[in-house]
Design a protein around this motif. Structure first.
Motif, PDB file in Angstrom:
ATOM      1  N   GLN A 291     -11.993 -16.292 -17.150  1.00  0.00           N
ATOM      2  CA  GLN A 291     -12.702 -17.577 -17.141  1.00  0.00           C
ATOM      3  C   GLN A 291     -12.344 -18.296 -15.851  1.00  0.00           C
ATOM      4  OE1 GLN A 291     -11.975 -19.758 -20.763  1.00  0.00           O
ATOM      5  NE2 GLN A 291     -12.467 -17.971 -22.013  1.00  0.00           N
ATOM      6  N   SER A 292     -13.147 -18.054 -14.821  1.00  0.00           N
ATOM      7  CA  SER A 292     -12.848 -18.658 -13.525  1.00  0.00           C
ATOM      8  C   SER A 292     -14.089 -18.601 -12.658  1.00  0.00           C
ATOM      9  CB  SER A 292     -11.712 -17.882 -12.846  1.00  0.00           C
ATOM     10  OG  SER A 292     -11.508 -18.381 -11.551  1.00  0.00           O
ATOM     11  N   ASP A 293     -14.242 -19.604 -11.809  1.00  0.00           N
ATOM     12  CA  ASP A 293     -15.335 -19.595 -10.829  1.00  0.00           C
ATOM     13  C   ASP A 293     -14.897 -18.956  -9.518  1.00  0.00           C
ATOM     14  OD1 ASP A 293     -16.770 -21.025 -12.645  1.00  0.00           O
ATOM     15  OD2 ASP A 293     -16.237 -22.983 -11.791  1.00  0.00           O
ATOM     16  N   GLN A 294     -13.603 -18.682  -9.401  1.00  0.00           N
ATOM     17  CA  GLN A 294     -13.081 -18.132  -8.153  1.00  0.00           C
ATOM     18  C   GLN A 294     -13.373 -16.628  -8.088  1.00  0.00           C
ATOM     19  OE1 GLN A 294     -11.652 -20.310  -5.949  1.00  0.00           O
ATOM     20  NE2 GLN A 294     -12.357 -21.744  -7.525  1.00  0.00           N
ATOM     21  N   PRO A 295     -13.489 -16.083  -6.864  1.00  0.00           N
ATOM     22  CA  PRO A 295     -13.670 -14.628  -6.766  1.00  0.00           C
ATOM     23  C   PRO A 295     -12.478 -13.896  -7.398  1.00  0.00           C
ATOM     24  CG  PRO A 295     -13.850 -15.701  -4.591  1.00  0.00           C
ATOM     25  CD  PRO A 295     -13.407 -16.754  -5.567  1.00  0.00           C
ATOM     26  N   ALA A 296     -12.772 -12.789  -8.062  1.00  0.00           N
ATOM     27  CA  ALA A 296     -11.710 -12.020  -8.722  1.00  0.00           C
ATOM     28  C   ALA A 296     -11.187 -10.966  -7.755  1.00  0.00           C
ATOM     29  CB  ALA A 296     -12.270 -11.349  -9.971  1.00  0.00           C
ATOM     30  N   GLY A 297      -9.898 -10.969  -7.491  1.00  0.00           N
ATOM     31  CA  GLY A 297      -9.307  -9.971  -6.593  1.00  0.00           C
ATOM     32  C   GLY A 297      -9.350  -8.589  -7.224  1.00  0.00           C
ATOM     33  N   ALA A 298      -9.466  -7.574  -6.365  1.00  0.00           N
ATOM     34  CA  ALA A 298      -9.478  -6.195  -6.877  1.00  0.00           C
ATOM     35  C   ALA A 298      -8.167  -5.892  -7.597  1.00  0.00           C
ATOM     36  CB  ALA A 298      -9.673  -5.206  -5.731  1.00  0.00           C
ATOM     37  N   HIS A 299      -8.271  -5.167  -8.703  1.00  0.00           N
ATOM     38  CA  HIS A 299      -7.114  -4.658  -9.450  1.00  0.00           C
ATOM     39  C   HIS A 299      -6.325  -5.735 -10.196  1.00  0.00           C
ATOM     40  CE1 HIS A 299      -7.815  -0.725  -7.854  1.00  0.00           C
ATOM     41  NE2 HIS A 299      -7.347  -0.955  -6.655  1.00  0.00           N
ATOM     42  N   GLY A 300      -6.859  -6.952 -10.329  1.00  0.00           N
ATOM     43  CA  GLY A 300      -6.174  -7.965 -11.142  1.00  0.00           C
ATOM     44  C   GLY A 300      -5.000  -8.606 -10.425  1.00  0.00           C
ATOM     45  N   PHE A 301      -4.260  -9.408 -11.195  1.00  0.00           N
ATOM     46  CA  PHE A 301      -3.234 -10.256 -10.576  1.00  0.00           C
ATOM     47  C   PHE A 301      -1.805  -9.775 -10.804  1.00  0.00           C
ATOM     48  CE2 PHE A 301      -4.797 -12.071 -14.594  1.00  0.00           C
ATOM     49  CZ  PHE A 301      -3.642 -12.066 -15.360  1.00  0.00           C
TER      50      PHE A 301
ATOM     51  N   ARG B  99       0.820  -1.207   0.000  1.00  0.00           N
ATOM     52  CA  ARG B  99       0.000   0.000   0.000  1.00  0.00           C
ATOM     53  C   ARG B  99       0.859   1.263   0.000  1.00  0.00           C
ATOM     54  NH1 ARG B  99      -4.956   0.388  -0.071  1.00  0.00           N
ATOM     55  NH2 ARG B  99      -5.402  -1.552   1.023  1.00  0.00           N
ATOM     56  N   THR B 100       1.539   1.468  -1.052  1.00  0.00           N
ATOM     57  CA  THR B 100       2.137   2.759  -1.416  1.00  0.00           C
ATOM     58  C   THR B 100       2.826   2.560  -2.759  1.00  0.00           C
ATOM     59  OG1 THR B 100       3.457   4.656  -0.772  1.00  0.00           O
ATOM     60  CG2 THR B 100       4.390   2.485  -0.262  1.00  0.00           C
ATOM     61  N   GLY B 101       3.495   3.599  -3.236  1.00  0.00           N
ATOM     62  CA  GLY B 101       4.212   3.451  -4.491  1.00  0.00           C
ATOM     63  C   GLY B 101       3.262   3.375  -5.672  1.00  0.00           C
ATOM     64  N   VAL B 102       3.597   2.479  -6.595  1.00  0.00           N
ATOM     65  CA  VAL B 102       2.849   2.419  -7.852  1.00  0.00           C
ATOM     66  C   VAL B 102       2.402   0.985  -8.120  1.00  0.00           C
ATOM     67  CG1 VAL B 102       2.855   3.066 -10.297  1.00  0.00           C
ATOM     68  CG2 VAL B 102       4.334   4.306  -8.684  1.00  0.00           C
ATOM     69  N   PRO B 103       1.336   0.540  -7.433  1.00  0.00           N
ATOM     70  CA  PRO B 103       0.788  -0.778  -7.763  1.00  0.00           C
ATOM     71  C   PRO B 103       0.354  -0.824  -9.236  1.00  0.00           C
ATOM     72  CG  PRO B 103      -0.232   0.088  -5.750  1.00  0.00           C
ATOM     73  CD  PRO B 103       0.611   1.193  -6.337  1.00  0.00           C
ATOM     74  N   VAL B 104       0.635  -1.940  -9.884  1.00  0.00           N
ATOM     75  CA  VAL B 104       0.212  -2.136 -11.278  1.00  0.00           C
ATOM     76  C   VAL B 104      -1.126  -2.871 -11.272  1.00  0.00           C
ATOM     77  CG1 VAL B 104       0.751  -3.295 -13.457  1.00  0.00           C
ATOM     78  CG2 VAL B 104       2.582  -2.187 -12.139  1.00  0.00           C
ATOM     79  N   CYS B 105      -2.187  -2.150 -11.612  1.00  0.00           N
ATOM     80  CA  CYS B 105      -3.515  -2.767 -11.693  1.00  0.00           C
ATOM     81  C   CYS B 105      -3.683  -3.289 -13.111  1.00  0.00           C
ATOM     82  CB  CYS B 105      -4.597  -1.740 -11.383  1.00  0.00           C
ATOM     83  SG  CYS B 105      -4.363  -0.924  -9.789  1.00  0.00           S
ATOM     84  N   TRP B 106      -3.890  -4.586 -13.266  1.00  0.00           N
ATOM     85  CA  TRP B 106      -3.920  -5.198 -14.608  1.00  0.00           C
ATOM     86  C   TRP B 106      -4.340  -6.659 -14.474  1.00  0.00           C
ATOM     87  CZ3 TRP B 106      -1.873  -9.230 -17.401  1.00  0.00           C
ATOM     88  CH2 TRP B 106      -1.767  -9.085 -18.793  1.00  0.00           C
TER      89      TRP B 106
END
Ligand SMILES: O=P(O)(O)OC[C@H]1O[C@H](O)[C@H](O)[C@@H](O)[C@@H]1O
Length: 295
Positions: A87-97, A62-69
């Motif tokens: 394509q997944s049944d799992q919950p999608a995390g915020a801001h991608g992986f 939680r600082t700097g420049v997280p890459v949301c993608w």
């Protein structure tokens, strides 16, 4: 091979690098290709120094420049064309992986470092597309961050993304953002209502907004610190501006209760209608150059 400008450092569980150039210094974590410090020569830090930030495997910093993608924010709030890529049944995390993936160091040249996140055969888990990412960090009088997505596959891929930058400010209640006057924005802290910016943006409450058709240059004007952080973007026409203010800050275990006062997120983005459509073989570069200037 690393040059003398690059040194490896460990932050708790994460492998990181320090880049130095003419007295300026940048720290970047291998996890997420995540820049978490930018200290120009003889100046206050440009990136918010969050002493509660955690450097753990699999957790965003939680600082700097997280890459949301390859999506931004809450997955369900993304355009259908972006959601259809998953394509997944799992919950999608915020801001991608990408922000918690392990990137590879692919090049070091004086004051430039390149990292890559190469799509495995068949794509990423739950996101089966052959899109490679390249992150270029160049440190001169400014810090230049460039994120390139390259579609090596045979299908068209749509992504939303952001360089979710946390900047250090004297006090968010006393700074202003220049460059937004007259723009439409989505006020996600007010039921996603569409509104119009009038004049300089200043902060008096929780702020979570998506500005549309943003210009290439925005400035954080910080008179108390006698400085302006100038952001020059490329490949981006949308900007997210966020400060959690009092109550939301308290809910984060990686932010002090009063941490919101010294930070401001201005996120160079491609979101909503500005999502990126990558035809087979196509590339897109989104970037931001960050300059520390006098007011
Ligand atoms: O807590 P995170 O997943 O890192 O997200 C932090 C923030 O990111 C963006 O600025 C969003 O617009 C906010 O709604 C979100 O709270």
């Amino acid at each position: 091979m690393p040059t003398p400008h690059l040194e490896t450092v460990k932050m708790d569980e994460l492998d990181c690098w320090r880049i130095r150039h003419n007295g300026a210094e940048v720290l970047v974590a291998q996890q997420g290709a995540h820049v978490f410090s930018y200290q120009p020569a003889d100046a206050k830090p440009v990136i918010w120094p969050n002493d509660k930030a955690v450097f753990k495997q699999g957790k965003g910093i939680r600082t700097g420049v997280p890459v949301c993608w390859p999506w931004f924010g809450v997955f369900e709030r993304n355009p259908q064309s972006v959601k259809a890529m998953r394509q997944s049944d799992q919950p999608a995390g915020a801001h991608g992986f990408a922000r918690t993936a392990i990137w590879t160091l692919v090049g070091v040249q004086d004051n430039r470092v390149e990292l890559a996140l190469i799509a495995p055969a068949g794509g990423f888990p739950g996101w089966p597309h052959q899109v490679d990412l390249n992150m270029s960090l160049l440190l001169d009088e400014q810090l230049h961050i460039r994120l390139t997505s390259h579609n090596r596959g045979t299908d068209t891929v749509t992504i939303s993304q952001a360089l979710h930058s946390y900047f250090a400010v004297s006090d968010v209640r006393n700074v202003q953002v220049e460059g937004l006057d007259g723009l439409d924005y989505i006020d996600t802290a007010d039921g996603w209502a569409t509104k119009k910016q009038s004049g300089l943006l200043h902060f008096t409450a929780e702020t979570d907004r998506i500005y549309l058709d943003t210009p290439a240059q925005l400035n954080i004007v910080d008179k108390d610190w006698q400085r302006r952080i100038q952001l020059t973007s490329e490949g981006s026409k949308s900007t997210v501006i966020w400060n959690p203010w009092t109550e939301r800050a308290k809910a984060f275990d990686d932010m002090a209760d009063d941490g919101w006062q010294g930070m401001l997120c201005i996120e160079t983005a491609n979101v909503l209608d500005d999502a990126v459509v990558l035809a087979p073989g196509a590339s897109h570069t989104m970037g931001v150059s960050i300059a520390n200037l006098p007011v």
